[in-house]
Structures are given as structure tokens and as C-alpha cells.
Design a protein around this motif. Structure first.
Motif, PDB file in Angstrom:
ATOM      1  N   PRO A  83      -7.287  -4.650   9.189  1.00 29.71           N
ATOM      2  CA  PRO A  83      -6.044  -5.268   8.762  1.00 29.71           C
ATOM      3  C   PRO A  83      -6.386  -6.542   7.988  1.00 29.71           C
ATOM      4  O   PRO A  83      -7.541  -6.985   8.001  1.00 29.71           O
ATOM      5  CB  PRO A  83      -5.360  -5.625  10.079  1.00 29.71           C
ATOM      6  CG  PRO A  83      -6.510  -5.924  11.002  1.00 29.71           C
ATOM      7  CD  PRO A  83      -7.602  -4.961  10.583  1.00 29.71           C
ATOM      8  N   GLU A  84      -5.397  -7.103   7.343  1.00 30.63           N
ATOM      9  CA  GLU A  84      -5.570  -8.437   6.775  1.00 30.63           C
ATOM     10  C   GLU A  84      -4.683  -9.394   7.554  1.00 30.63           C
ATOM     11  O   GLU A  84      -3.467  -9.239   7.587  1.00 30.63           O
ATOM     12  CB  GLU A  84      -5.184  -8.473   5.295  1.00 30.63           C
ATOM     13  CG  GLU A  84      -5.420  -9.854   4.698  1.00 30.63           C
ATOM     14  CD  GLU A  84      -5.215  -9.899   3.200  1.00 30.63           C
ATOM     15  OE1 GLU A  84      -4.425 -10.751   2.746  1.00 30.63           O
ATOM     16  OE2 GLU A  84      -5.844  -9.090   2.494  1.00 30.63           O
ATOM     17  N   TYR A  85      -5.323 -10.346   8.207  1.00 31.99           N
ATOM     18  CA  TYR A  85      -4.622 -11.408   8.921  1.00 31.99           C
ATOM     19  C   TYR A  85      -4.995 -12.725   8.251  1.00 31.99           C
ATOM     20  O   TYR A  85      -6.176 -13.081   8.200  1.00 31.99           O
ATOM     21  CB  TYR A  85      -5.054 -11.483  10.392  1.00 31.99           C
ATOM     22  CG  TYR A  85      -4.776 -10.249  11.239  1.00 31.99           C
ATOM     23  CD1 TYR A  85      -3.742  -9.369  10.939  1.00 31.99           C
ATOM     24  CD2 TYR A  85      -5.555  -9.993  12.347  1.00 31.99           C
ATOM     25  CE1 TYR A  85      -3.508  -8.257  11.738  1.00 31.99           C
ATOM     26  CE2 TYR A  85      -5.327  -8.884  13.155  1.00 31.99           C
ATOM     27  CZ  TYR A  85      -4.296  -8.022  12.846  1.00 31.99           C
ATOM     28  OH  TYR A  85      -4.068  -6.927  13.641  1.00 31.99           O
ATOM     29  N   ASN A  86      -4.029 -13.440   7.741  1.00 32.47           N
ATOM     30  CA  ASN A  86      -4.267 -14.759   7.151  1.00 32.47           C
ATOM     31  C   ASN A  86      -5.374 -14.748   6.098  1.00 32.47           C
ATOM     32  O   ASN A  86      -6.271 -15.572   6.121  1.00 32.47           O
ATOM     33  CB  ASN A  86      -4.567 -15.794   8.247  1.00 32.47           C
ATOM     34  CG  ASN A  86      -3.434 -15.891   9.237  1.00 32.47           C
ATOM     35  OD1 ASN A  86      -2.275 -15.964   8.839  1.00 32.47           O
ATOM     36  ND2 ASN A  86      -3.750 -15.872  10.514  1.00 32.47           N
ATOM     37  N   PHE A 111     -14.849   0.410   3.066  1.00 30.41           N
ATOM     38  CA  PHE A 111     -13.706  -0.270   3.668  1.00 30.41           C
ATOM     39  C   PHE A 111     -12.391   0.428   3.355  1.00 30.41           C
ATOM     40  O   PHE A 111     -12.147   0.850   2.228  1.00 30.41           O
ATOM     41  CB  PHE A 111     -13.637  -1.715   3.179  1.00 30.41           C
ATOM     42  CG  PHE A 111     -14.881  -2.496   3.453  1.00 30.41           C
ATOM     43  CD1 PHE A 111     -15.143  -2.987   4.722  1.00 30.41           C
ATOM     44  CD2 PHE A 111     -15.812  -2.700   2.458  1.00 30.41           C
ATOM     45  CE1 PHE A 111     -16.310  -3.693   4.988  1.00 30.41           C
ATOM     46  CE2 PHE A 111     -16.983  -3.415   2.714  1.00 30.41           C
ATOM     47  CZ  PHE A 111     -17.228  -3.899   3.978  1.00 30.41           C
ATOM     48  N   VAL A 112     -11.557   0.505   4.386  1.00 29.09           N
ATOM     49  CA  VAL A 112     -10.159   0.900   4.257  1.00 29.09           C
ATOM     50  C   VAL A 112      -9.372  -0.265   4.840  1.00 29.09           C
ATOM     51  O   VAL A 112      -9.594  -0.651   5.993  1.00 29.09           O
ATOM     52  CB  VAL A 112      -9.853   2.207   5.024  1.00 29.09           C
ATOM     53  CG1 VAL A 112      -8.368   2.523   4.959  1.00 29.09           C
ATOM     54  CG2 VAL A 112     -10.684   3.357   4.479  1.00 29.09           C
ATOM     55  N   SER A 113      -8.500  -0.831   4.036  1.00 26.23           N
ATOM     56  CA  SER A 113      -7.772  -2.020   4.466  1.00 26.23           C
ATOM     57  C   SER A 113      -6.273  -1.822   4.311  1.00 26.23           C
ATOM     58  O   SER A 113      -5.816  -0.981   3.544  1.00 26.23           O
ATOM     59  CB  SER A 113      -8.233  -3.235   3.653  1.00 26.23           C
ATOM     60  OG  SER A 113      -8.020  -3.014   2.263  1.00 26.23           O
ATOM     61  N   TYR A 114      -5.534  -2.632   5.046  1.00 22.96           N
ATOM     62  CA  TYR A 114      -4.078  -2.585   4.938  1.00 22.96           C
ATOM     63  C   TYR A 114      -3.522  -3.983   5.163  1.00 22.96           C
ATOM     64  O   TYR A 114      -4.085  -4.794   5.889  1.00 22.96           O
ATOM     65  CB  TYR A 114      -3.477  -1.575   5.925  1.00 22.96           C
ATOM     66  CG  TYR A 114      -3.818  -1.826   7.376  1.00 22.96           C
ATOM     67  CD1 TYR A 114      -2.966  -2.547   8.207  1.00 22.96           C
ATOM     68  CD2 TYR A 114      -5.000  -1.338   7.925  1.00 22.96           C
ATOM     69  CE1 TYR A 114      -3.278  -2.773   9.536  1.00 22.96           C
ATOM     70  CE2 TYR A 114      -5.330  -1.553   9.254  1.00 22.96           C
ATOM     71  CZ  TYR A 114      -4.452  -2.276  10.057  1.00 22.96           C
ATOM     72  OH  TYR A 114      -4.777  -2.501  11.368  1.00 22.96           O
ATOM     73  N   LEU A 144      -4.309  -0.152   1.404  1.00 21.42           N
ATOM     74  CA  LEU A 144      -2.990   0.367   1.770  1.00 21.42           C
ATOM     75  C   LEU A 144      -1.986  -0.779   1.887  1.00 21.42           C
ATOM     76  O   LEU A 144      -2.267  -1.794   2.523  1.00 21.42           O
ATOM     77  CB  LEU A 144      -3.088   1.116   3.097  1.00 21.42           C
ATOM     78  CG  LEU A 144      -4.098   2.264   3.124  1.00 21.42           C
ATOM     79  CD1 LEU A 144      -4.399   2.679   4.556  1.00 21.42           C
ATOM     80  CD2 LEU A 144      -3.590   3.425   2.299  1.00 21.42           C
ATOM     81  N   SER A 145      -0.834  -0.592   1.281  1.00 21.96           N
ATOM     82  CA  SER A 145       0.207  -1.621   1.270  1.00 21.96           C
ATOM     83  C   SER A 145       1.170  -1.434   2.434  1.00 21.96           C
ATOM     84  O   SER A 145       1.677  -0.327   2.652  1.00 21.96           O
ATOM     85  CB  SER A 145       0.983  -1.549  -0.050  1.00 21.96           C
ATOM     86  OG  SER A 145       2.148  -2.336   0.024  1.00 21.96           O
TER      87      SER A 145
END
Length: 186
Positions: A83-86, A111-114, A144-145
């Protein structure tokens, strides 16, 4: 056969990452060029880094560290689902990475990110960390949005257009993991 760990990098209650990691795993396991295993950080109960010696020495005192080290050592490469946190990755994933050193060396990572910006800023941080750990990060990634790939920001409904980039990223992770095998053998 090349073994790739798909690391679920969130431990947050109600996390979106579980559905994302299962989607990655489902697509990956249709391949025949590598074995893929889903690795959930929740299964390892890693406290905030509690080893007295630096991970680069590889002398782990805690049973949870040894279990984590054995799991990571069993793979030739990784896909990190973050995930993206801050504007960064999760604290849980960063902590899990920081527990080890040699077990990450000479392995590929994709990487797979959201997140609201597709998690791309989290991946940028992870690429810097991967370099320090002597990992080969592959160029292709899946971003991923939360707006377009999750209904109400919580139910994962990936756009079919993500399968192509995921396949390319998996191709690169498998190829680089295989190419780095002689370095790991030393």
C-alpha cells in the motif's frame, strides 16, 4: 525451479492488500516457469525490530527472526504488494525487510502497489531499499488506483488492463531471479 515469494505488505485490519495479493498469486500460479507462494506478514508476528546485532551479520537471536529468515531464504525472487501510506510503504513491510540482509541479496524484486496515486511513491522508496539490499528491482510494475480499481475504495475490482503489466513484471522477476542464481550459489 525458480521460487518467487509474493509478499503481502500490509497487516492493517480491513486491508485492501489481501485481495490484491490473491489476484497476483492467482495470475502468477497459471505460469509454468516458476513456483509462486503467497507470504502474508500477518503469519510472522514480527515485532518492531528487536535484534541486538545488525542484520548484515546474519546472527539472529529471536525465533521469529529465524523463521522469517528461513522463509525469505527459500525464495529466488519476490513480488512485493504494497500500500502507499503517507507517500511511502507500510511500516510493517519496512520492518519485515529490515529484519534481514543476506537473505535478500542477489534476488530480483517486482512491485504491485495501490493507493490514491497508484502507490507509486511507496515503490520509489522500496526501490531505494532494494538497492541497499543488493536486490535487482525490475522496471515493470503494477500501480492500482484506489479511485478506479476499488469500489468505494475497499472492494478490489481491477481493470483488465493491469494483467498485461503484471505479466511483464512477472516475466522480468522470473528472468532476473534465474539470471542471478550463480551469484546466490556463491
Amino acid at each position: 525451479m525458480t521460487r518467487i515469494g509474493i509478499i503481502l505488505g500490509s497487516t492493517r485490519p480491513g486491508r485492501n492488500g489481501e485481495a490484491v495479493a490473491r489476484w497476483v498469486h492467482q495470475i502468477a500460479t497459471q505460469r509454468t516457469d516458476a513456483e509462486f507462494e503467497l507470504v502474508d506478514l500477518l503469519d510472522y508476528k514480527l515485532p518492531h525490530l528487536d535484534e541486538t546485532l545488525p542484520p548484515s551479520l546474519g546472527r539472529y537471536a529471536q525465533p521469529h527472526t529465524r523463521a522469517w529468515a528461513d522463509k525469505i531464504a527459500s525464495f529466488d525472487g519476490f513480488v512485493m504488494v504494497t500500500p502507499e501510506y503517507n507517500h511511502s510503504t507500510s511500516g510493517a513491510l519496512k520492518n519485515a525487510i529490515d529484519f534481514l540482509y543476506g537473505e535478500w541479496n542477489n534476488k530480483a524484486v517486482g512491485f504491485v502497489s495501490y493507493g490514491s496515486a497508484g502507490g507509486t511513491r511507496a515503490v520509489e522508496h522500496l526501490r531505494l531499499i532494494a538497492g541497499e539490499l543488493q536486490m535487482a528491482d525490475v522496471r515493470a510494475q503494477v500501480a492500482l488506483s484506489l479511485l478506479t480499481d476499488f469500489k468505494d475504495y475497499s472492494v478490489f475490482t481491477p481493470n483488465e488492463g493491469h494483467v498485461g503489466p503484471l505479466t511483464t513484471m512477472l516475466d522480468q522477476v522470473v528472468a532476473w531471479s534465474t539470471a542471478l542464481a550463480p551469484l546466490r550459489a556463491r
